[in-house]
Write an enzyme that holds these catalytic residues in place. Structure first.
Site, PDB file in Angstrom:
ATOM      1  N   SER A 160       0.831  -1.199   0.000  1.00 31.28           N
ATOM      2  CA  SER A 160       0.000   0.000   0.000  1.00 31.28           C
ATOM      3  C   SER A 160       0.874   1.261   0.000  1.00 31.28           C
ATOM      4  CB  SER A 160      -0.965  -0.051   1.189  1.00 31.28           C
ATOM      5  OG  SER A 160      -1.978   0.911   1.068  1.00 31.28           O
ATOM      6  N   ASP A 257      -9.363  -3.211  -6.300  1.00 26.72           N
ATOM      7  CA  ASP A 257      -8.575  -2.278  -5.507  1.00 26.72           C
ATOM      8  C   ASP A 257      -8.628  -0.889  -6.138  1.00 26.72           C
ATOM      9  OD1 ASP A 257      -6.304  -0.903  -4.219  1.00 26.72           O
ATOM     10  OD2 ASP A 257      -5.667  -2.892  -3.572  1.00 26.72           O
ATOM     11  N   HIS A 287      -8.588  -4.018  -1.723  1.00 23.33           N
ATOM     12  CA  HIS A 287      -7.377  -3.570  -1.048  1.00 23.33           C
ATOM     13  C   HIS A 287      -7.217  -4.280   0.299  1.00 23.33           C
ATOM     14  CE1 HIS A 287      -4.065  -0.722  -0.749  1.00 23.33           C
ATOM     15  NE2 HIS A 287      -4.380  -0.531   0.526  1.00 23.33           N
TER      16      HIS A 287
END
Length: 317
Positions: A160, A257, A287
């Site tokens: 991330s 995502d 995600h």
């Protein structure tokens, strides 16, 4: 109103219906940061050692960077090493949150991992977190003998926001020329602030990391509202025009995502610039889906893809 989960991967669907909306606001970030600091790490499994060390920063007067080092209990020869950046939107998170996954990588590969407890926005916006990553990389390289790592087989990686930092770190290291990572492992990386400006993302609901959270994260990290105007070098990895000469990369992301489009675009640009880049795309994954743990085959496959990529680039050279 019930969520429409028809596009979510079948294995993940039962869990997805209970996912909360994460209440990130500017006013509650200091509290969230303090609460995360209270969470203990996980006891390492047999055969894995974990210790915290402190690396001095280049800038005078700044406190040292905490590095959480994961390594095999027994090593006869120097091993490759991975400098790791945790996720958290650039404003929350700590190394301990990745304990289970980093234990797994050490067990599977026998490498050392240095997870960086980098400074967080909004108190420490760009470039502070990135410079902390660079401190960790150069510190590991300069102390390779003591750490029993091979200085010619250093990789960078993260998830991330940490994946975005790792990508920018690869760029920064390339340009400074002191240490050259040989690989970058980018797990659904947060690469491009301009995703905030894309109207096609505005109406979609993305599980775990929303467009609203994304705007907050970039605003805090860049210390200004996101706009299309140029940024300083390395502030957002996807803004770099020339990606040639960067180390080979692996990028993994789910099709649901928020970062799916920006990650695929970055992967293609790497390839267009002659950089070897492998992508692992997970249909119906959102995600952070791999945080549900290895009881799901889709998570096990995603993690095995990372192990395979690290093995090829760090162990079979």
């Amino acid at each position: 109103m019930a969520k429409d989960l028809s596009a979510v991967h079948a294995e993940l669907r039962p869990m997805a219906q209970f996912l909360p909306r994460l209440p990130f606001r500017r006013w509650n970030i200091p509290l969230l940061q303090r609460l995360m600091r209270l969470q203990p790490g996980v006891k390492p499994p047999a055969g894995v050692l974990v210790e915290d060390v402190w690396a001095s920063r280049a800038e005078g007067g700044a406190p040292p960077v905490r590095l959480r080092i994961y390594q095999p209990a027994e090593r006869c020869v120097p091993t490759p090493a991975l400098v790791w950046m945790h996720g958290g939107g650039y404003f929350i998170g700590r190394p301990e949150q990745n304990d289970p996954h980093l234990f797994y990588l050490v067990q599977q590969l026998g490498i050392a991992i240095l997870s960086v407890d980098y400074r967080l926005a909004p108190a420490h916006p760009f470039p502070a977190p990135l410079e902390d990553g660079y401190t960790a990389l150069t510190w590991a390289h300069s102390r390779a003998g003591l750490l029993k790592i091979d200085p010619q087989r250093l990789a960078v990686g993260g998830e991330s926001a940490g994946g975005g930092l790792a990508a920018a770190l690869a760029q920064l290291a390339h340009d400074r020329g002191e240490v050259q990572p040989v690989f970058q492992l980018l797990i659904y990386p947060m690469l491009d602030d301009r995703t905030v400006l894309r109207t096609e993302e505005g109406g979609a609901e993305h599980l775990l990391w929303s467009a609203e959270n994304n705007r907050l994260g970039w605003d805090l990290y860049l210390h200004q509202p996101v706009r299309s105007a140029p940024l300083p070098p390395y502030a957002a990895a996807a803004r770099r025009a020339d990606l040639s000469g960067l180390p080979p990369a692996w990028i993994g992301v789910g099709t649901l995502d928020l970062f799916y489009a920006e990650d695929l675009a970055y992967a293609q640009r790497l390839k267009d610039c002659g950089v070897d880049c492998e992508t692992t795309l997970v249909p119906g994954a959102f995600h952070g889906f791999d945080q549900f743990g290895p009881r799901f085959q889709v998570v096990r496959d995603f993690r095995e893809a990372q192990v395979s990529a690290l093995r090829r680039h760090l162990l079979h050279r």
